[in-house]
Scaffold this active site. Structure first.
Site, PDB file in Angstrom:
ATOM      1  CB  SER A  51      44.471  32.529  47.431  1.00  0.00           C
ATOM      2  OG  SER A  51      43.321  31.622  48.456  1.00  0.00           O
ATOM      3  N   GLY A 229      39.963  31.579  48.094  1.00  0.00           N
ATOM      4  CA  GLY A 229      40.308  31.905  46.639  1.00  0.00           C
ATOM      5  C   GLY A 229      41.039  33.103  46.415  1.00  0.00           C
ATOM      6  N   GLY A 231      40.979  36.346  43.200  1.00  0.00           N
ATOM      7  CA  GLY A 231      40.078  36.947  42.985  1.00  0.00           C
ATOM      8  C   GLY A 231      38.848  38.077  43.783  1.00  0.00           C
ATOM      9  CB  CYS A 257      41.499  33.909  52.478  1.00  0.00           C
ATOM     10  SG  CYS A 257      42.356  35.490  51.785  1.00  0.00           S
ATOM     11  CG  LEU A 258      36.852  34.562  47.801  1.00  0.00           C
ATOM     12  CD1 LEU A 258      36.913  35.932  47.995  1.00  0.00           C
ATOM     13  CD2 LEU A 258      37.195  33.508  46.483  1.00  0.00           C
ATOM     14  CD  GLN A 261      37.312  38.774  50.506  1.00  0.00           C
ATOM     15  OE1 GLN A 261      37.593  38.660  49.652  1.00  0.00           O
ATOM     16  NE2 GLN A 261      39.238  38.803  50.812  1.00  0.00           N
ATOM     17  CG  ASN A 299      47.102  35.046  49.564  1.00  0.00           C
ATOM     18  OD1 ASN A 299      47.397  35.894  48.646  1.00  0.00           O
ATOM     19  ND2 ASN A 299      47.631  34.124  48.436  1.00  0.00           N
ATOM     20  N   GLY A 301      43.833  40.473  48.267  1.00  0.00           N
ATOM     21  CA  GLY A 301      44.072  41.341  48.402  1.00  0.00           C
ATOM     22  C   GLY A 301      43.271  42.949  47.916  1.00  0.00           C
ATOM     23  CG  HIS A 343      45.309  31.718  54.967  1.00  0.00           C
ATOM     24  ND1 HIS A 343      45.027  30.832  54.171  1.00  0.00           N
ATOM     25  CD2 HIS A 343      45.178  32.702  54.307  1.00  0.00           C
ATOM     26  CE1 HIS A 343      44.294  31.270  52.536  1.00  0.00           C
ATOM     27  NE2 HIS A 343      44.498  32.540  53.066  1.00  0.00           N
ATOM     28  CD  GLU A 345      45.488  28.327  55.515  1.00  0.00           C
ATOM     29  OE1 GLU A 345      45.532  28.977  54.424  1.00  0.00           O
ATOM     30  OE2 GLU A 345      44.301  28.348  56.313  1.00  0.00           O
TER      31      GLU A 345
END
Length: 369
Positions: A51, A229, A231, A257-258, A261, A299, A301, A343, A345
């Site tokens: 990530s 992940g 980006g 996370c990604l 999204q 984690n 952005g 996260h 995990e």
């Protein structure tokens, strides 16, 4: 060489601000978005987390390298950050089960590092001015030349990076005789996610980021997982289509996370680039379903629009980040689908949220009834 007469190094930000420090002995130039992580431990897991691909990592903890590295605890097949900025870099280490020093580990992967930086001042500057592109230079390249190259670097907003870290070919993880089968879409998956699924009696087939729903379905899984992940999630059209197809058949799906999204975008809920993002292992989250608080590892952005989520009748907000009231989790009311922005995990981080993997298994069980 490691301790005396170390060369001067610079960190140049996109807005022209320069921070000075020293090279640890790995010469070169590297570019990325500069961001900071507030974790007091777990640097090895952070550096190998996919990530973080494309980012220059600033560690707020004053000492980095003091406990070496252990090859059994990496989160991917190697270092994923673009560069490292720290205050004190320790060439010696004292951890009994460390396999080697952090310097030797980073040297093998040619990671450019600048140490002896006033990281308190740097983090304060980033907090006030936002995450931005930057360059670390440890080989005496002139500042004007660095500025010219930095101006040509693409911004993180709109940048598709999952393809840079995803597996090229499908692979398996866990016990093939496990009770449950999971198809995982690898957008930059962490190894500890796979470990958490495997220890819950799951056999996982991990697919490349551009795999289709038909590809994932061919494994005849009991559930689907959309990974974390790097980006911007918006360019990941194929992953969004996979999410749409999974939901069309109301199959159990869990996103982190990604992946969280991507699930939002697949349902018309927008995402946006955050000013600084959340990166650390002490982020407070409230579970809106239970009222309980969780300390979480985060984690990211980018984030999911809370306004869009609130206006979507098919979705329910399940978790909120208590520092800024941003979306930390959601679920669909009439589908077997949920996701979180953080996260569970950990690795590194607390284990307050590991129950989410159990929840995924319960969703799979209920779908079979």
């Amino acid at each position: 060489m490691k301790y005396t007469n170390r060369k001067k190094a610079v960190l140049l930000l996109k807005d022209g601000t320069i921070f000075y420090g020293k090279s640890i002995g790995i010469e070169g130039v590297t570019f990325g978005e500069v961001a900071f992580n507030t974790g007091t431990t777990g640097y090895q897991e952070i550096f190998t987390d996919p990530s973080y691909f494309g980012q220059i990592m600033v560690t707020t903890n004053a000492h980095i390298g003091n406990y070496g590295v252990n090859e059994q605890e990496v989160e991917s097949n190697g270092v994923k950050i673009s560069g490292l900025v720290c205050k004190n870099f320790s060439f010696n280490y004292s951890r009994p089960d460390a396999s080697e020093s952090l310097f030797d580990y980073l040297k093998k992967q040619n990671l450019i590092v600048i140490s002896d930086v006033d990281t308190r001042a740097l983090v304060s500057y980033i907090r006030d001015n936002g995450a931005m592109n930057a360059v670390i230079c440890t080989d005496d390249t002139p500042i004007d030349e660095l500025k010219a190259k930095l101006n040509k670097e693409p911004e993180m907003n709109g940048l598709e990076l999952a393809s840079k870290v995803s597996t090229k070919e499908p692979y398996f993880f866990g016990n093939e005789n496990a009770k449950y089968k999971i198809s995982a879409l690898d957008l930059g998956i962490k190894t500890n996610i796979l470990r958490n699924l495997a220890k819950r009696d799951c056999y996982i087939k991990v697919f490349p980021y551009d795999a289709t729903y038909s590809d994932l379905k061919s494994f005849n899984p009991d559930g689907y997982f959309l990974s974390n992940g790097p980006g911007d999630p918006e360019p990941l059209k194929s992953a969004q289509q996979v999410a749409t197809d999974i939901l069309a058949e109301n199959q159990p799906v869990f996103g982190i996370c990604l992946g969280h999204q991507v699930l939002a975008l697949a349902n018309g809920i927008s995402t946006y680039k955050m000013f600084n993002g959340h990166r650390g292992i002490n982020h407070p989250v409230k579970n809106m379903l239970t009222g309980k608080g969780e300390i979480t590892s985060q984690n990211h952005g980018f984030a999911v629009s809370k306004e869009d989520l609130d206006n979507n009748p098919e979705f329910e907000l399940t978790h909120v980040h208590l520092n800024d009231n941003t979306v930390a989790g959601m679920r669909m009311k009439n589908k077997n689908c949920f996701s979180v922005q953080y996260h569970p995990e950990a690795s590194p981080g607390p284990h307050d949220s590991s129950y989410l993997f159990d929840q995924f298994i319960e969703n799979i069980k209920s779908s079979k009834n």
